[in-house]
Design a protein around this motif. Sequence first.
Motif, PDB file in Angstrom:
ATOM      1  N   TYR A 437       0.838  -1.191   0.000  1.00 19.08           N
ATOM      2  CA  TYR A 437       0.000   0.000   0.000  1.00 19.08           C
ATOM      3  C   TYR A 437       0.879   1.249   0.000  1.00 19.08           C
ATOM      4  O   TYR A 437       0.674   2.171  -0.802  1.00 19.08           O
ATOM      5  N   LYS A 438       1.852   1.292   0.882  1.00 20.52           N
ATOM      6  CA  LYS A 438       2.769   2.432   0.988  1.00 20.52           C
ATOM      7  C   LYS A 438       3.538   2.625  -0.326  1.00 20.52           C
ATOM      8  O   LYS A 438       3.725   3.757  -0.799  1.00 20.52           O
ATOM      9  N   TYR A 439       3.972   1.517  -0.927  1.00 16.64           N
ATOM     10  CA  TYR A 439       4.685   1.587  -2.199  1.00 16.64           C
ATOM     11  C   TYR A 439       3.822   2.256  -3.269  1.00 16.64           C
ATOM     12  O   TYR A 439       4.306   3.114  -4.028  1.00 16.64           O
ATOM     13  N   ASN A 440       2.539   1.890  -3.352  1.00  9.07           N
ATOM     14  CA  ASN A 440       1.667   2.456  -4.372  1.00  9.07           C
ATOM     15  C   ASN A 440       1.373   3.933  -4.128  1.00  9.07           C
ATOM     16  O   ASN A 440       1.261   4.710  -5.087  1.00  9.07           O
ATOM     17  N   VAL A 441       1.230   4.319  -2.871  1.00  6.83           N
ATOM     18  CA  VAL A 441       1.065   5.752  -2.567  1.00  6.83           C
ATOM     19  C   VAL A 441       2.282   6.521  -3.066  1.00  6.83           C
ATOM     20  O   VAL A 441       2.160   7.551  -3.759  1.00  6.83           O
ATOM     21  N   GLU A 442       3.478   6.027  -2.740  1.00  4.80           N
ATOM     22  CA  GLU A 442       4.714   6.716  -3.125  1.00  4.80           C
ATOM     23  C   GLU A 442       4.934   6.681  -4.636  1.00  4.80           C
ATOM     24  O   GLU A 442       5.496   7.628  -5.207  1.00  4.80           O
ATOM     25  N   ILE A 458      -6.571   1.870 -13.519  1.00  2.00           N
ATOM     26  CA  ILE A 458      -5.968   0.845 -12.667  1.00  2.00           C
ATOM     27  C   ILE A 458      -6.459  -0.529 -13.100  1.00  2.00           C
ATOM     28  O   ILE A 458      -7.650  -0.858 -12.960  1.00  2.00           O
ATOM     29  N   ASP A 459      -5.572  -1.343 -13.623  1.00  4.47           N
ATOM     30  CA  ASP A 459      -5.898  -2.683 -14.076  1.00  4.47           C
ATOM     31  C   ASP A 459      -6.181  -3.583 -12.866  1.00  4.47           C
ATOM     32  O   ASP A 459      -5.602  -3.408 -11.786  1.00  4.47           O
ATOM     33  N   CYS A 460      -7.053  -4.543 -13.041  1.00  5.07           N
ATOM     34  CA  CYS A 460      -7.324  -5.571 -12.016  1.00  5.07           C
ATOM     35  C   CYS A 460      -7.662  -4.966 -10.656  1.00  5.07           C
ATOM     36  O   CYS A 460      -7.240  -5.488  -9.611  1.00  5.07           O
ATOM     37  N   SER A 461      -8.433  -3.909 -10.650  1.00  3.01           N
ATOM     38  CA  SER A 461      -8.747  -3.277  -9.371  1.00  3.01           C
ATOM     39  C   SER A 461      -9.956  -3.906  -8.691  1.00  3.01           C
ATOM     40  O   SER A 461     -10.480  -3.345  -7.727  1.00  3.01           O
ATOM     41  N   MET A 462     -10.383  -5.090  -9.173  1.00  3.00           N
ATOM     42  CA  MET A 462     -11.373  -5.852  -8.419  1.00  3.00           C
ATOM     43  C   MET A 462     -10.672  -6.789  -7.434  1.00  3.00           C
ATOM     44  O   MET A 462     -11.305  -7.580  -6.760  1.00  3.00           O
ATOM     45  N   GLY A 463      -9.326  -6.661  -7.358  1.00  3.95           N
ATOM     46  CA  GLY A 463      -8.556  -7.464  -6.415  1.00  3.95           C
ATOM     47  C   GLY A 463      -7.857  -8.624  -7.082  1.00  3.95           C
ATOM     48  O   GLY A 463      -7.929  -8.813  -8.294  1.00  3.95           O
ATOM     49  N   GLY A 464      -7.144  -9.405  -6.268  1.00  5.27           N
ATOM     50  CA  GLY A 464      -6.388 -10.538  -6.774  1.00  5.27           C
ATOM     51  C   GLY A 464      -6.871 -11.849  -6.193  1.00  5.27           C
ATOM     52  O   GLY A 464      -7.984 -11.964  -5.672  1.00  5.27           O
ATOM     53  N   ASN A 486      -8.529  -1.085  -1.917  1.00  7.15           N
ATOM     54  CA  ASN A 486      -7.342  -0.600  -1.206  1.00  7.15           C
ATOM     55  C   ASN A 486      -6.295  -0.033  -2.168  1.00  7.15           C
ATOM     56  O   ASN A 486      -5.688   1.004  -1.899  1.00  7.15           O
ATOM     57  N   VAL A 487      -6.090  -0.702  -3.311  1.00  2.00           N
ATOM     58  CA  VAL A 487      -5.086  -0.204  -4.250  1.00  2.00           C
ATOM     59  C   VAL A 487      -5.588   1.060  -4.946  1.00  2.00           C
ATOM     60  O   VAL A 487      -4.800   1.969  -5.254  1.00  2.00           O
ATOM     61  N   VAL A 488      -6.899   1.145  -5.185  1.00  2.00           N
ATOM     62  CA  VAL A 488      -7.471   2.374  -5.738  1.00  2.00           C
ATOM     63  C   VAL A 488      -7.275   3.525  -4.759  1.00  2.00           C
ATOM     64  O   VAL A 488      -6.867   4.630  -5.133  1.00  2.00           O
ATOM     65  N   ASP A 489      -7.537   3.239  -3.492  1.00  4.05           N
ATOM     66  CA  ASP A 489      -7.364   4.248  -2.451  1.00  4.05           C
ATOM     67  C   ASP A 489      -5.911   4.715  -2.357  1.00  4.05           C
ATOM     68  O   ASP A 489      -5.632   5.915  -2.212  1.00  4.05           O
ATOM     69  N   GLU A 517     -16.356   5.747  -2.639  1.00  3.32           N
ATOM     70  CA  GLU A 517     -15.551   6.628  -1.795  1.00  3.32           C
ATOM     71  C   GLU A 517     -14.195   6.959  -2.403  1.00  3.32           C
ATOM     72  O   GLU A 517     -13.568   7.941  -2.001  1.00  3.32           O
ATOM     73  N   VAL A 518     -13.738   6.164  -3.363  1.00  5.09           N
ATOM     74  CA  VAL A 518     -12.376   6.353  -3.873  1.00  5.09           C
ATOM     75  C   VAL A 518     -12.332   6.744  -5.342  1.00  5.09           C
ATOM     76  O   VAL A 518     -11.244   6.926  -5.895  1.00  5.09           O
ATOM     77  N   THR A 519     -13.472   6.888  -5.986  1.00  9.21           N
ATOM     78  CA  THR A 519     -13.475   7.321  -7.381  1.00  9.21           C
ATOM     79  C   THR A 519     -14.832   7.888  -7.749  1.00  9.21           C
ATOM     80  O   THR A 519     -15.853   7.468  -7.210  1.00  9.21           O
ATOM     81  N   ASP A 520     -14.828   8.854  -8.673  1.00  7.90           N
ATOM     82  CA  ASP A 520     -16.105   9.331  -9.192  1.00  7.90           C
ATOM     83  C   ASP A 520     -16.265   8.966 -10.661  1.00  7.90           C
ATOM     84  O   ASP A 520     -17.186   9.427 -11.327  1.00  7.90           O
ATOM     85  N   VAL A 521     -15.366   8.129 -11.186  1.00  6.92           N
ATOM     86  CA  VAL A 521     -15.464   7.631 -12.554  1.00  6.92           C
ATOM     87  C   VAL A 521     -15.492   6.107 -12.484  1.00  6.92           C
ATOM     88  O   VAL A 521     -14.571   5.494 -11.958  1.00  6.92           O
ATOM     89  N   PHE A 522     -16.572   5.497 -12.996  1.00  2.61           N
ATOM     90  CA  PHE A 522     -16.740   4.046 -12.858  1.00  2.61           C
ATOM     91  C   PHE A 522     -16.498   3.347 -14.186  1.00  2.61           C
ATOM     92  O   PHE A 522     -16.976   3.788 -15.229  1.00  2.61           O
TER      93      PHE A 522
END
Length: 550
Positions: A437-442, A458-464, A486-489, A517-522
């Motif tokens: 998570y920290k890596y993706n923020v940075e 963001i590819d595969c943002s339905m999780g792994g 979480n990765v979108v956030d 909560e983390v995007t306004d484009v679906f």
Amino acid sequence: MRKISLILGLIFVLSCFFVGCSPKNKITDFVKDGEIWTLTRGDMKVTVNSTSGFVTGVANSYDEVSFDAILVDGSISSNVMYGQFGYTSMAGAQTWELPILYPKMKDIPEHTVDNIVATETGFEISLTKDIYHLLYKYTILEDALKLDVVLSSDSEKDQTVNGITFAVQGIKGFDIVNSTFEFPGSTPSGKINFTSTGKYKATVSDYACPVVVVEDKQKSTDVIFVDEVEKWTSGSYYDKNDNPCVAFTAAVEGFLSSTKPMEIGSLYIPMTNPNVGAYKTVQNLWKTLGYKNPEKNELTKDLVALYSSHPFGTMDTNYFNRWTLSEYADKMASIANMGFDAVWLLPVFQHTGDNVYEPIDQGLIDMRYGGIEQAKEFIEKTHGLGMSVLFDFVPHGPRPVYPFAKEHQDWISKDILGENQIEWDCVSFDYNNPEYYKYNVELAEYYAREIGLNGARIDCSMGGLSNWYSPIGLRASAAGLMAGKNVVDALYKGFTNVNPNAIILPENFHPSPAYAEVTDVFYDMPLYRCIYNLNQRNLPVTQYVKELTN
């Protein structure tokens, strides 16, 4: 003296057992009529069958929904608790697959009702079936009933959970011949007649749809399910008594034991005001629950059209262009002239030669496109034309042979045997890992700061894939939808830490309100499939527009 203290202590315990020691145990809040107990909170009234321990109805001044039971079933270590549904192993499922929903025509087996207690916000019902305990936690909202469930086990050894189903069985008051159900915001689209299939033959949604609407000519009822941890299958069918049923099978996987309970949910039955209708009822509930998009910023408030492209061309043309980012920047004027507000580039990070969606290291711009300097030049020229730029982030991870995977073995999801989870020949990172998570923020901060990147698709943002050995103790299936959010956030936070204006486009096909909560484009795959299916039917224009509008 010690003997007297023990006696007094025993009297205190017994008095607590019979009359209750706290406001929570207000059994008297229920009005009892034989085995039927009724609890009223404001305008809401809920009925419970005290013998079975199942809720059988909810009503207020303008609506009433009655049914046989709200029941939660599940598969644990190959055993099905109540036998109401069938389950297949999800061990080999891919990220885009949903669990099956397979109703069975079986009587509910014997179980024990341990307790029914009123609470300040509703009531709780404790049930036991063999070594398993289900705590039904009901919350009575102003105009809806909410259910969350805590599942636990007496076993000291780990049990493996393989799917949990929430079902509203035998909904009363509908003429089954003239009744329909639908999955608003998902597909199959439109109103589907119950009798188009046989009894106990569920029709399911293509995506994790939170809403099922049941209606006939007289009334409509919404049944809603939201799981912020894993994906689920939504479906509807009718039973042996010709009553509609609605069920949701959540892709819950993980270890369960006496020290590892699971909380799962939530199911909602809102009251439908006939002057408002089924769709507005759902919208109002989302507002009540606080699901809303981030405030629109300078980039998203007027966003109309987004152009997707790549300097080498596209996969289906075998990347025929082979331009660098500097060369490609000169082509952007024609895109701007068509009226586009933003450009989304397919992956330009360092990747394999086989597929741009096989990252090697997203901290590097691939030299095939000119590296970081040409990326900066591309963005500056595109900004000069009045368009924003999004890069395509691929967070699932590289092939296991590459250094980035080898250096971060603890980020990779593990199967139940402890082996690395692999999908598309790449490792499946757990986006819930705090270090990742920290890596993706940075990472987002770096590109926003260094080259002025505006955001990300963001590819595969339905999780792994499921992680059976989460470093922070989450259940295995939390590496699914929860990790996707979480990765979108993380990327949203990284971009907005540098610039409050950002566009985030997560590739999440499932219309879960948790993503609001983390995007306004679906990334509206259900709408795409709906339009595709309409096109295949060769409908008259008026019928096409009517169905699409609905």
